[in-house]
Scaffold this motif. Structure first.
Motif, mmCIF file in Angstrom:
data_model
loop_
_atom_site.group_PDB
_atom_site.id
_atom_site.type_symbol
_atom_site.label_atom_id
_atom_site.label_comp_id
_atom_site.label_asym_id
_atom_site.label_seq_id
_atom_site.Cartn_x
_atom_site.Cartn_y
_atom_site.Cartn_z
ATOM 1 N N LYS A 87 -7.824 -3.870 -2.768
ATOM 2 C CA LYS A 87 -7.818 -5.277 -2.355
ATOM 3 C C LYS A 87 -9.193 -5.783 -1.924
ATOM 4 O O LYS A 87 -9.361 -6.952 -1.634
ATOM 5 N N SER A 88 -10.148 -4.893 -1.831
ATOM 6 C CA SER A 88 -11.527 -5.241 -1.443
ATOM 7 C C SER A 88 -11.589 -5.975 -0.103
ATOM 8 O O SER A 88 -12.360 -6.910 0.066
ATOM 9 N N THR A 89 -10.753 -5.563 0.816
ATOM 10 C CA THR A 89 -10.780 -6.122 2.159
ATOM 11 C C THR A 89 -10.744 -4.976 3.167
ATOM 12 O O THR A 89 -10.363 -3.863 2.829
ATOM 13 N N VAL A 90 -11.125 -5.273 4.383
ATOM 14 C CA VAL A 90 -11.084 -4.276 5.448
ATOM 15 C C VAL A 90 -10.179 -4.814 6.550
ATOM 16 O O VAL A 90 -10.341 -5.944 6.997
ATOM 17 N N GLU A 135 -9.167 -0.904 0.965
ATOM 18 C CA GLU A 135 -10.575 -1.183 0.653
ATOM 19 C C GLU A 135 -10.837 -1.128 -0.844
ATOM 20 O O GLU A 135 -11.545 -1.964 -1.396
ATOM 21 N N SER A 136 -10.263 -0.130 -1.522
ATOM 22 C CA SER A 136 -10.553 0.018 -2.953
ATOM 23 C C SER A 136 -9.782 -0.980 -3.816
ATOM 24 O O SER A 136 -10.341 -1.562 -4.738
ATOM 25 N N ASN A 181 -6.054 2.654 4.758
ATOM 26 C CA ASN A 181 -7.322 1.908 4.831
ATOM 27 C C ASN A 181 -8.151 2.103 3.569
ATOM 28 O O ASN A 181 -8.738 1.157 3.048
ATOM 29 N N LYS A 182 -8.192 3.324 3.075
ATOM 30 C CA LYS A 182 -8.968 3.625 1.866
ATOM 31 C C LYS A 182 -8.400 2.865 0.671
ATOM 32 O O LYS A 182 -9.137 2.302 -0.133
ATOM 33 N N LYS A 195 -9.060 -4.434 10.348
ATOM 34 C CA LYS A 195 -9.560 -3.848 11.588
ATOM 35 C C LYS A 195 -8.501 -2.943 12.199
ATOM 36 O O LYS A 195 -7.304 -3.129 12.003
ATOM 37 N N CYS A 248 0.824 -1.202 0.000
ATOM 38 C CA CYS A 248 0.000 0.000 0.000
ATOM 39 C C CYS A 248 0.864 1.260 0.000
ATOM 40 O O CYS A 248 0.644 2.179 -0.791
#
Length: 131
Positions: A33-36, A30-31, A26-27, A38, A10
């Protein structure tokens, strides 16, 4: 994929000179790798990365260390994959299409645009009241 590896990728992709902030990372995660990830896991991974010397903390942002940059830019050794054999597909010949008769072009004149006029003001009358 391990969180620290995801963070390194990242930061390299974002390429900020002064480092990447946690919300920016984090953004991106999410965009792309389509994962979140914590919040507590992200903080633990960043802390361990700083302790190991893979990351450098600058204020509230994180940068890759020089060694980590070199490793990521080289990339892991890729395995050679045997080339796939090409399969040939035979295509059926289709009958030639008949040409359509040429159509005559018709031209129409466009009407000139109408001029817009300002709306007329209504006359207002005052009512006389009797006392």
């Amino acid at each position: 994929m391990a969180t620290i590896g995801l963070i390194k990728e990242c930061i390299l992709a974002l390429g900020d000179r002064t480092g990447s902030s946690i919300p920016a990372m984090n953004k991106w995660i999410e965009s792309e790798k389509s994962t979140v990830v914590k919040k507590h896991i992200m903080k633990a991974a960043l802390k361990s990365g700083v302790e190991k010397g893979e990351l450098i903390q600058v204020k509230m942002s994180y940068k890759l260390s020089a060694d980590a940059k070199k490793e990521l830019k080289k990339g892991p050794a890729k395995k050679k994959v045997a080339p796939k054999k090409k399969t040939t597909v035979t295509k059926k010949k289709t009958a030639p299409k008949k040409k359509a008769a040429p159509k005559k072009k018709t031209t129409t004149k466009k009407a000139a645009p109408k001029k817009k006029t300002a709306p007329k003001k209504k006359k207002t009358t005052t009512k006389k009241t009797k006392k």
